[in-house]
Design an enzyme around this catalytic site. Structure first.
Site, mmCIF file in Angstrom:
data_model
loop_
_atom_site.group_PDB
_atom_site.id
_atom_site.type_symbol
_atom_site.label_atom_id
_atom_site.label_comp_id
_atom_site.label_asym_id
_atom_site.label_seq_id
_atom_site.Cartn_x
_atom_site.Cartn_y
_atom_site.Cartn_z
ATOM 1 N N ASP A 20 1.220 -4.163 18.239
ATOM 2 C CA ASP A 20 1.095 -3.619 16.876
ATOM 3 C C ASP A 20 1.648 -2.195 16.802
ATOM 4 O O ASP A 20 1.229 -1.401 15.972
ATOM 5 C CB ASP A 20 -0.368 -3.646 16.391
ATOM 6 N N THR B 157 0.836 -1.203 0.000
ATOM 7 C CA THR B 157 0.000 0.000 0.000
ATOM 8 C C THR B 157 0.873 1.256 0.000
ATOM 9 O O THR B 157 0.354 2.363 -0.010
ATOM 10 C CB THR B 157 -0.894 0.048 1.250
ATOM 11 N N MET C 8 -14.114 -6.340 -5.856
ATOM 12 C CA MET C 8 -14.810 -7.452 -5.204
ATOM 13 C C MET C 8 -14.176 -8.743 -5.709
ATOM 14 O O MET C 8 -14.416 -9.169 -6.824
ATOM 15 C CB MET C 8 -16.308 -7.401 -5.527
HETATM 16 CA CA CA Z 1 0.422 -4.044 11.928
#
Ligand code: CA
Length: 712
Positions: A337, A197, A681
């Site tokens: 995280d 990303t 999708m």
């Molecule tokens: Ca992560």
């Protein structure tokens, strides 16, 4: 403190990916010699130009220049004139969904990446389209790598080429003039549960890219630099050590291995660097912000403890060779995280009368770090949001001092910040005139629960997990969930802050006009006085904003441009306990909008915030005996995009209001056959007729329940 709590099942952070077909190495598709004379001018734009802070006609890199400051010396739009800022032009993007990227401007052309990684070039003074390149992400997906995220945060320009990365793992080089593909290199094998990303970083004849995937399967993070001319691999750096039995790639990996215990390599370890790449010409270094552990729970991946290098760190690498130079770890023994993949900003500051070539870094863990980039030594660190996992960072050791119950091993712990972080990828900007950093901040907490899982636990590829039994997001009621902060990196305290009702707001831009620009999740685009925080201007764009603005000056006119399209992980499936802004898939028009003083374009209004009405279909033969099975399947495969409890957010249709699930054949075409793959999708080819039926019955059950109708 009262809180809204939403609990998610363990391992239900299901980030769903798509398997590529076609395992290819370097796929060079060179178009031959280009003798176009104009190309020569673009081909001369390289590091010196990208590092030139005074260059105002362009926006050449993700953070404008190599410093990543997102500061422009332009002053036409300033405190006095900003009230005259109006829409100069706009471009509707009807096929787009979530938009989070930073455009580039090179020689009068604005380039940006949109949904499904489509790259476009438009005239930067009019928005008139010039070219478009569709990397056909849908055509590269297979049976397991389900598309979950349609986003990418940006692109790179270098010597006449645009560099872009795709969700499915390709790094592309496009001719900036024509949009033709110069080369395409595969950065990871098709069958690995990874995705991209991030924006590639071009510097010194190379292009660097990492990937995400710590929650999607067993993962060992790495970054790779490619030759900008040919796409050939130049160097590669692993973030965490592999199996010692096979030897280590370099001395840094041998050193890192000393900080791991157990058979960590069987879990991958993580550290995936999905964002945060900065090139520093002064030290010939590349700084990489590394990811969190895989899985999150250290007890599983490194049961005897340890810092687990180089998780959650800034790692400095030699720009030419990728060799390790130094590291600074923000969260030793990461378990929450708390990755350090947030932007890494270069600034010359003065602390106690001493000039410091600094890195400014505000990672998820809630501390603002000033690091001396000559040595990697910590200068200072202070919390910029609500932080409970550590009391402070020890200035002598450079290490955080954890609170006694921060680790949830054998129990549970309430931790602030949450796994969303006190700051995520939303860019911060640094203004060398005010000396302040403009930082989008989140005040959220989380509950981390150890379910007694041990090192025998394994993450399932493409299904994913975290190794944390249960977690919930805590929303404060005594402080604002979101803030725009003007952070003084020398004093390590806020100069001013603006409270925000919703935490998920966009990155910032600052200018010598003494302004700060930021878009908010409620659709407002605002300008503030950079010194005082006073609001000077606002424009309602009618759709949540998640992308940061840029500015540039062409033909004597200063523009401020941004993409408008609510996006990012928060806007997908689960939006725990936060106000729903009502930005619906297929309802609100995604756009690229440019402002200028006395702009005269008329922007068509957006529909108001929209709440879907569940579709009532009384004749549906609801079989309640399969609803629970459908709920489990929905939670595993559908909820990440379509929303928990089938209540959609902005990224996908609300299936309670959709007619598609009414019809078995049509539902199978969309869900199993992939008839809408090009609209993000993906096909779920393995689902059986029975499973599809159970999902349809679950959706009908929820729709009728939410419509207030007792079924049957
Ligand atoms: Ca992560």
């Amino acid at each position: 403190m009262s809180r809204q709590r939403i609990q998610l099942l363990a391992g239900a952070i299901v980030v769903i990916l798509i398997v590529l077909f076609g395992l290819r190495g370097i796929d060079t598709n060179d178009t031959g010699i280009d003798d176009s004379p104009a190309l020569n001018e673009l081909a001369s734009i390289a590091d010196a130009e990208i590092a030139d802070e005074a260059r105002t006609g362009d926006w050449l890199a993700y953070g404008r220049t190599h410093s990543e400051q997102r500061f422009s010396p332009l002053t036409d739009i300033n405190r006095s004139t900003v009230s005259d800022l109006k829409v100069a032009w706009y471009l509707d993007l009807p096929q787009d969904v979530g938009l989070v990227s930073t455009p580039l401007v090179v020689d009068g052309v604005l380039y940006f990446t949109g949904t499904m990684n489509v790259i476009r070039a438009v005239d930067a003074t009019s928005g008139q389209p010039i070219w478009e390149y569709d990397p056909d992400v849908a055509g590269h997906i297979g049976s397991r790598r389900q598309v979950g995220w349609v986003h990418n945060r940006g692109i790179s320009f270098y010597k006449g080429r645009i560099f872009a990365a795709t969700w499915d793992g390709r790094l592309l080089a496009l001719d900036a003039q024509t949009g033709e593909l110069a080369w395409s290199s595969r950065t990871f094998d098709a069958d690995r549960p990874l995705y991209i990303t991030g924006a590639p970083k071009a510097f010194k004849g190379k292009v660097l890219i990492g990937n995400g995937g710590t929650e999607v399967g067993r993962s060992r993070g790495f970054v790779t630099a490619y030759d900008a001319d040919t796409g050939a691999e130049a160097w590669k750096f692993y973030v965490v050590p592999g199996n010692p039995a096979y030897g280590f790639e370099n001395a840094a990996m041998a050193m890192a291995a000393e900080t791991w215990t157990g058979s960590w390599w069987e879990h991958g370890g993580g550290g995936n660097a999905w964002h945060g790449f900065t090139y520093d010409p002064e030290f010939n270094a590349v700084y990489v912000g590394t990811g969190n552990g895989s899985p999150w729970n250290r007890r599983i991946r490194s049961p005897g403890g340890g810092d687990n290098l180089f998780l959650s760190s800034i790692v400095a690498l030699d720009a030419d060779t990728g060799a390790y130079l130094w590291h600074y770890q923000t969260t030793p023994g990461e378990s929450w995280d708390f990755n350090s993949s947030m932007d890494i900003v270069l600034a010359d500051i003065e602390v106690d009368g001493k000039p410091i070539k600094a890195i400014l870094h505000a990672p998820k863990n809630g501390f603002f770090y000033v690091i001396d980039r000559a040595s990697g030594r910590l200068v200072s660190a202070e919390p910029f949001a609500r932080v409970t996992w550590a009391t402070h960072v020890d200035p002598e050791t450079g290490r955080p001092v954890e609170t006694p119950d921060a680790r949830y091993e054998d129990g549970e712990a309430e931790i602030w910040p949450s796994a969303h972080g006190a700051h995520s990828w939303q860019a911060m900007s640094y203004n060398p005139v005010t000396g302040l950093v403009y930082l989008p901040t989140m005040n959220l907490g989380g509950r981390f629960v150890d379910m007694g899982l041990d090192a025998s636990w394994r993450m399932e590829e493409f299904i994913g997990g975290t190794g944390v039994g249960l977690f919930e997001i805590l929303v404060p009621d005594d402080i604002a969930p979101g803030m725009l902060q003007a952070w003084d990196p020398v004093k390590q305290e806020p100069a001013w802050s603006v409270p925000q009702e919703h935490p998920w707001n966009a990155g910032t831009l600052t200018t010598a006009g003494n302004l700060v620009f930021q878009g908010r999740s409620d659709g407002m685009f605002l300008a503030y006085d950079a010194t005082t925080g006073a609001e000077l201007w606002r424009y309602d764009l009618g759709l949540g904003i998640s992308a940061p603005p840029i500015t540039y000056k062409l033909d004597g006119r200063q523009y401020v441009a941004l993409l408008v399209g609510y996006g990012g992980s928060y806007t997908m499936g689960f939006t725990p306990g936060l106000p729903d802004e009502g930005w619906a898939y297929g309802v609100h028009r995604r756009r690229l909008v440019a402002f200028a003083l006395d702009g005269d374009a008329s922007l068509p209004p957006q529909p108001p915030p929209y709440k879907p009405e569940p579709l009532v279909y009384a004749d549906f033969p609801l079989d309640e005996s399969i609803v629970m099975q459908g709920a489990m399947l929905y939670g595993t495969y559908c909820g990440i995009c379509h929303g928990g409890g089938a209540v959609a957010n902005a990224m996908a249709p609300d299936l309670r209001a959709s007619a598609v699930p009414l019809d078995a054949t049509g539902f199978a075409e969309v869900v199993r056959e992939g008839s809408r793959a090009n609209r993000a999708m993906p096909p779920f080819a393995a689902l059986t007729d029975e499973e599809l039926k159970a999902i349809r019955h679950y959706l009908r059950y929820v729709a009728h329940r939410d419509a207030g109708i007792t079924s049957n």
